[in-house]
Scaffold this motif. Structure first.
Motif: not given
Length: 195
Positions: A95-105
């Motif tokens: 979903f994001s170029c920075f990965g999924e883990k720990d990127s949503k809060g």
């Protein structure tokens, strides 16, 4: 909205952020022409350094980025664009170029910690001991926390209300794990309802 394109040899870094979740999705570059096209069409267009041309994100995949808000930083040399992505953003399928883990809060981090305690069967963990008691006990605990929150909502003690709200969220995440659902699945339903 004035950008100093001369300050950076004609290319400005552009941070792309999901308008709904505030998750950073990617970084690209724009020249003056790409910026103008993005503002006019409402779809993000970059200047591709590798292709040496304008490149509309999604022109091949169909995964366009619909512009919702454009902000310029205080030095007028970086752009933040909040978007609604049509689908995944990264070419890897993430979903994001920075990965999924720990990127949503933090709630997603907490969900992960709850899952880890249950999956690793951490014996001295309250979370795991509640989970072990079965779905009925987990659901009952969510109900109890919901009632306690309602009671505190009728009173004027803000600290008690906020603590009960936190307890309800925590136990709700345990219930999701017990039912084999994720917070992300619930978030998607809310996002779809909001369209």
């Amino acid at each position: 909205m004035k950008i100093d394109f001369n300050k950076t040899n004609g290319l400005i870094p552009v941070i792309i952020q999901d308008e709904r979740t505030l998750q950073v999705l990617m970084l690209g570059y724009m020249n003056e022409e790409a910026f103008s096209k993005t503002k006019t069409e409402g779809i993000v267009t970059f200047f591709s350094r590798s292709k040496n041309r304008l490149w509309t994100k999604g022109e091949e995949s169909g995964n366009f980025l619909t512009v919702k808000n454009i902000q310029i930083d205080c030095d007028q040399d970086t752009i933040l664009i909040k978007v609604i992505p049509k689908n995944t953003v990264c070419h890897t399928g993430s979903f994001s170029c920075f990965g999924e883990k720990d990127s949503k809060g933090f709630l997603y981090e907490l969900e992960s910690k709850i899952a880890q305690r249950i999956d690793d069967q951490v014996e001295d963990s309250y979370t795991y001991s509640l989970f072990q008691r079965g779905i009925n006990k987990v659901a009952q605990k969510v109900g109890e926390e919901a009632v306690e929150l309602v009671i505190e909502a009728k009173d004027d003690n803000e600290d008690l209300f906020k603590n009960e709200a936190a307890d309800l969220l925590y136990h709700f995440l345990i219930l999701l794990k017990a039912k084999n659902f994720s917070l992300n699945e619930i978030e998607k339903i809310l996002l779809n309802r909001n369209q």
